[in-house]
Design a protein around this motif. Sequence first.
Motif, PDB file in Angstrom:
ATOM      1  N   LYS A  82       0.818  -1.220   0.000  1.00  0.00           N
ATOM      2  CA  LYS A  82       0.000   0.000   0.000  1.00  0.00           C
ATOM      3  C   LYS A  82       0.851   1.270   0.000  1.00  0.00           C
ATOM      4  N   PRO A 107      -6.252   4.491  -3.385  1.00  0.00           N
ATOM      5  CA  PRO A 107      -4.830   4.393  -3.013  1.00  0.00           C
ATOM      6  C   PRO A 107      -4.343   5.572  -2.181  1.00  0.00           C
ATOM      7  N   TYR A 110      -4.932   5.324   1.627  1.00  0.00           N
ATOM      8  CA  TYR A 110      -4.002   4.497   2.411  1.00  0.00           C
ATOM      9  C   TYR A 110      -2.824   5.318   2.923  1.00  0.00           C
TER      10      TYR A 110
END
Length: 223
Positions: A82, A107, A110
């Motif tokens: 991640k 994304p 994260y």
Amino acid sequence: MIKLRDLEKFYLSGYGKTFVLRRINLDISEGEFVTIMGPSGAGKSTLLGILGMLDGDFEGEFHFLDQPVHKLKPRQRVELNKQYIGFVFQSYHLLDDMTVYENLDLPLSYRNVSRKERQSIVADVLDRFHIVAKKDLFPNQLSGGQQQLVAVARAIVARPKLILADEPTGNLHSAQGKEIMELFKKLNEEETTIIQVTHSEDNAAYSDRIINLRDGWVVDGEV
């Protein structure tokens, strides 16, 4: 950035072990653009999945940014993925219950990025990929080429240290494909490490180095 030592992947069958990867020894430095090539069934996508920490079932050593991935717990591998890796899958892997915008925002969520900054980044990427008009659509409302563009956009949106791309232009027409490869080259010039799997000689020409796999073995391009 990446160091593989005697990495092997096999499946157990009634006849013993069926190897997919054999004794892979490889070093990839930060900032490299590397292409993995070889015939179907050579182990290319399997190797990419291991490098992306999506598959922890292998033998041998795998070091990523000085972390011994082969010793990490699954949750620790997920966190590394991640934080540092963007992945372009051959089959897109977009989340069907999320819009294009939400797929691109994920994304960034994260990482320690504020909501306002995330909105700005996603807006820029939507514009760069000419998909602003698609932002509220779901993946099943997009063509294969459009889904591929969104998949590439999602991989780069958080500016990862490493981009892994499995046939990144496979569903795009030639002009779109060239645009994606030019984008990868620009990101690479800005120190993003890129590893792509491709059958395309044109795409391979963008890279610094080609690693050839055959029947799970590296047949040239060893480090």
